[in-house]
Design a protein around this motif. Sequence first.
Motif, short mmCIF file in Angstrom:
data_model
loop_
_atom_site.label_atom_id
_atom_site.label_comp_id
_atom_site.label_asym_id
_atom_site.label_seq_id
_atom_site.Cartn_x
_atom_site.Cartn_y
_atom_site.Cartn_z
N VAL A 225 0.84 -1.20 0.00
CA VAL A 225 0.00 0.00 0.00
C VAL A 225 0.87 1.25 0.00
O VAL A 225 0.56 2.24 -0.66
N VAL A 226 1.99 1.19 0.72
CA VAL A 226 2.90 2.35 0.73
C VAL A 226 3.41 2.61 -0.69
O VAL A 226 3.45 3.76 -1.14
N ALA A 227 3.77 1.54 -1.39
CA ALA A 227 4.23 1.70 -2.77
C ALA A 227 3.19 2.45 -3.59
O ALA A 227 3.48 3.42 -4.28
N ASN A 228 1.96 2.00 -3.49
CA ASN A 228 0.88 2.65 -4.23
C ASN A 228 0.66 4.08 -3.78
O ASN A 228 0.41 4.97 -4.60
N SER A 229 0.74 4.31 -2.46
CA SER A 229 0.49 5.65 -1.94
C SER A 229 1.51 6.64 -2.46
O SER A 229 1.17 7.78 -2.79
N ILE A 230 2.75 6.20 -2.53
CA ILE A 230 3.78 7.10 -3.05
C ILE A 230 3.49 7.45 -4.50
O ILE A 230 3.61 8.59 -4.94
N LEU A 231 3.04 6.46 -5.26
CA LEU A 231 2.66 6.72 -6.65
C LEU A 231 1.51 7.72 -6.73
O LEU A 231 1.51 8.66 -7.52
N TYR A 232 0.51 7.51 -5.89
CA TYR A 232 -0.64 8.41 -5.91
C TYR A 232 -0.27 9.81 -5.45
O TYR A 232 -0.75 10.80 -6.00
N GLU A 233 0.60 9.89 -4.43
CA GLU A 233 1.02 11.21 -3.97
C GLU A 233 1.71 11.96 -5.10
O GLU A 233 1.42 13.13 -5.36
N ALA A 234 2.59 11.27 -5.79
CA ALA A 234 3.30 11.91 -6.90
C ALA A 234 2.30 12.41 -7.93
O ALA A 234 2.40 13.54 -8.43
N THR A 235 1.32 11.57 -8.24
CA THR A 235 0.34 11.95 -9.25
C THR A 235 -0.50 13.13 -8.80
O THR A 235 -0.72 14.09 -9.54
N LEU A 236 -0.96 13.08 -7.56
CA LEU A 236 -1.84 14.16 -7.09
C LEU A 236 -1.09 15.48 -7.01
O LEU A 236 -1.63 16.53 -7.38
N THR A 237 0.16 15.46 -6.54
CA THR A 237 0.90 16.73 -6.50
C THR A 237 1.24 17.19 -7.91
O THR A 237 1.26 18.39 -8.18
N PHE A 238 1.49 16.24 -8.79
CA PHE A 238 1.76 16.62 -10.18
C PHE A 238 0.55 17.34 -10.78
O PHE A 238 0.67 18.29 -11.55
N LEU A 239 -0.64 16.88 -10.41
CA LEU A 239 -1.84 17.49 -10.96
C LEU A 239 -2.18 18.80 -10.27
O LEU A 239 -3.19 19.42 -10.56
N GLY A 240 -1.35 19.20 -9.32
CA GLY A 240 -1.55 20.51 -8.71
C GLY A 240 -2.31 20.51 -7.41
O GLY A 240 -2.74 21.56 -6.94
#
Lengths: 301, 323, 321
Positions: A225-240
């Motif tokens: 889940v941490v692996a996925n969360s890091i991916l999602y965090e990157a995506t969400l911050t990328f999207l602003g």
Amino acid sequence: MSNETLSLESESGYSRTRTYLKALSGFWRVYRRSKMGMIGLCMLIFFVLVAIVAPYVSPYDPNEVSVSDILQPPSWNHLFGTNEAGQDLFSQILYGTRTSLAVGFAASFIAATIGTAIGMTAGYFGRLIRDLLMRLTDFFLVIPSLVLMIVLASVLGSGLTSVILAIGLVGWTGTARVVMSQTLSLKEHAFIEASRASGAGDFYILRSHLLPNVMPVVFAQTVLVVANSILYEATLTFLGLGNPNQVTWGQILQFAFISGAITTSWWYVIPPGLSIMLVVLAFSLTGYSLDEVFNPRVRKI
Amino acid sequence: MTDLLTVENLRTYYQTPQGYLKAVDGVSFTLEKGEILGLVGESACGKTTVALSTVRLLPPAAQVMGGRILLHGEDLLSKTENEMRHVRWKKVSIIFQGALNSLNPVLPVKEQIAEAILAHDNFNEEEVNSGIDRLFKAVRLDPGRTKNYPHEFSGGMKQRVMIAMALACNPDIVIADEPTTALDVIVQRQILDLIRHLRDELQISMILITHDLSVVAQLCDKVAIMYAGKIVEFGDIFSIFENPKHPYTQALLRSIPKMEAPKTQLTYIPGSVPDLTGEVPACRFYGRCKFGQPICAQVEPKIEETGPGSYVSCHFWRDIEPR
Amino acid sequence: MVKLAYFARKIAGLLVTVFLVLTFNFYLFRILPGNPFTLLFRGAGLSAEAMRGLNAQFGLDKPLWLQYLIYLRNTASGSLGISYQTRAPVLGLVIPSVINTLILLSVASAISMVAGILIGVFAAWRRGTKIDVSASAITLVLYSMPTFWLGLVLMFAGVIYFRLPVSGMSTITGAAGGIFAQLIDLMRHMILPLLTLVLGLTGQYVLVMKGALLDVFTEDYMITARAKGISNRKLLWDHGLRNAVLPMMTLVALNVGLSIGGAVQTETVFSWPGMGLLIYRAILARDYPVLQGAFLIVTIAVIFANFVADMLYPLLDPRVT
């Protein structure tokens, strides 16, 4: 049967610790056998160390602007080059490690807590509750995760707290499922019946018997889940949806994208993304190997 | 005497992390045309491995290490994979045990039987259809159900479908691997009746693999008793049942409770089958055998003829009292 | 006839889920702290009267349960609200975006599925060989990268090395030249976003196909099939694949949700004018009606895709009742 379960009741504190330690060393022995798992673990430790020593090792203040050094390619002065505000990217990536990992851990903690609570409740109590909670889980599964997180994060106001909440509130479904099936099978074991026969209440059984035995599985699942969360965090911050004042790897990439530097400055794009990829890879390898440790059926031998 | 199938000194071993598991270690027997041979033994004595070796369908971990399998004089073990594909089903077909999952769940049974037929012969659709109808009738199934899926049949009916399928290409030999083990007694009886009926009608040559001696008694002409990868006794059904020579055969027969005899304590054979990956005694039965002597552990007993067509592998068969 | 019960159950499930999504969608956007207009007009200052006017215009002065009913009624009649930003009806923005996303996603999914099945079959058939191991390794690596970053890298490579267009669906000046030239132009614009999506999606399909096929290989009916002496090809397709597609189908249904996430990222990076870009722009502008409408449409689309997969499943698996 009872080799895998730890019944904590009648043991003193000292012998309880010893049982734990013995179990842990047994797990470690199995884990060590997996080459991929060891590589993943080493990578993990490396990144955690980087996160810890970032402030001491970082050559510049990541927020320090320098008008004369805009968009410089990597040099001895700036190992990863600079961005459009003249800030040193190497320092930013170092500091970004802390935040990205912190967000990943925080979000996973929330997801794990919710997932474990829902999973245990669904597995322990009767059919009605289980069906209800399973419907809830399926509902969250059917909604596209990223879109829901985007909506949540933007509705809660932008910033890393919202991002953490958004990821945590959406990412619990995997844990819930795994915990539910584990609880269902544990429920049938004799020590639960014995406990109930001696007058223990539901909450007590859940807390003292089921929870400790569910934790290994939750642990293995949470690493993934941490692996996925890091991916999602990157995506969400990328999207602003993050906080422009807080450096995370996704945030760096967002600035790179918005400033149009993608097509000109490879050093702005590659290192942050590579870091994300390596961390996620590390967690994934570790998580899969842990899965093998705690679930003997998955083992390849 | 027409020997249809001759198995000579077959050795099939499995690769395991602990070394070779000698599942079949020097097995020889013959099958004549029109005969039903029973291959009897406990679980994991190598019976199924013998069957799979015949059609070369062993799992990747297993390997034939030596011996010959002669069908019509040709050694099946020396054929190429392509050649074997022509042998399979057309010359030798198999009825597997536990028909529960032996049929593809997503194809109608008609298609599965047709597939077997068309893999070996060129018939047109009409011929195939009428052939399948006939097969269904032969196994006492309603020909109107050929388009059904496997899950729409009961266990016993699925087994009949398997039998029908096994007969589809008119094979020389049918190997039935525990055909009734997964079924309840009543259905078992029906299937056995069916097999007997087919044997009478079609003169099938069959190898019947089972651990159940009562099944053997009803159907077989000859019996081969197998223990831990070796054949310990071989003979026609009457000699084996009335005059068993090998201690293992005798113990097996003794352990069948009899309906009419006075009640005695159930006998069983103490101990368990040796681990075939490690050191095994020269006579595999040593250790469980009442008559065992040190020589049994060191020298492998030769196969000796005890009568016309009867063989036994034991050092002391002459001295053992018949039961 | 028996199948009817299955269909009825699934349709009922569909309706219930859609209703739940509508309700969820409504209340989700009411978590908003504060008034949306103060956020929009911060800095410019909003007089109390102007605020009241805006509230009335957008129906925000009514009690919550009334707003909910109005929302349901509006949605049923096809009205998804009005964009804060452009004052245009949300539905009008959503429809062309949906079409563009569909174009991109359907082509990407088709390619990924075919590639995934082929590679997965190959990996299962030749298990343990270098091809299998490297396929698994590449899949794991691709899975660990954020889709948007993959897009950024491809964008970089595409511009520098291949002179490919990296923005939008068509070149603005390329309107002339007839249908063929326009088609080529479209395809040139599609290459990079398509590649990004395909690389991300294929890995999943490979893993599931390989796993499913390996499981099927251990089944008893595979031994029976081999014993019948049929050709290897028939063995693989009629027996192996025919059974392995069942878990694949389930995955495809689940994957629609994930691929939407990939589409959002890809469209943002390449400015492809689909739902993803619409959502991205709505985030930047805090345009909540558009976000709400987009979320609704996207979620319903995924639910519907799942429903279609559920309907098709009995066609493949005769055991389902």
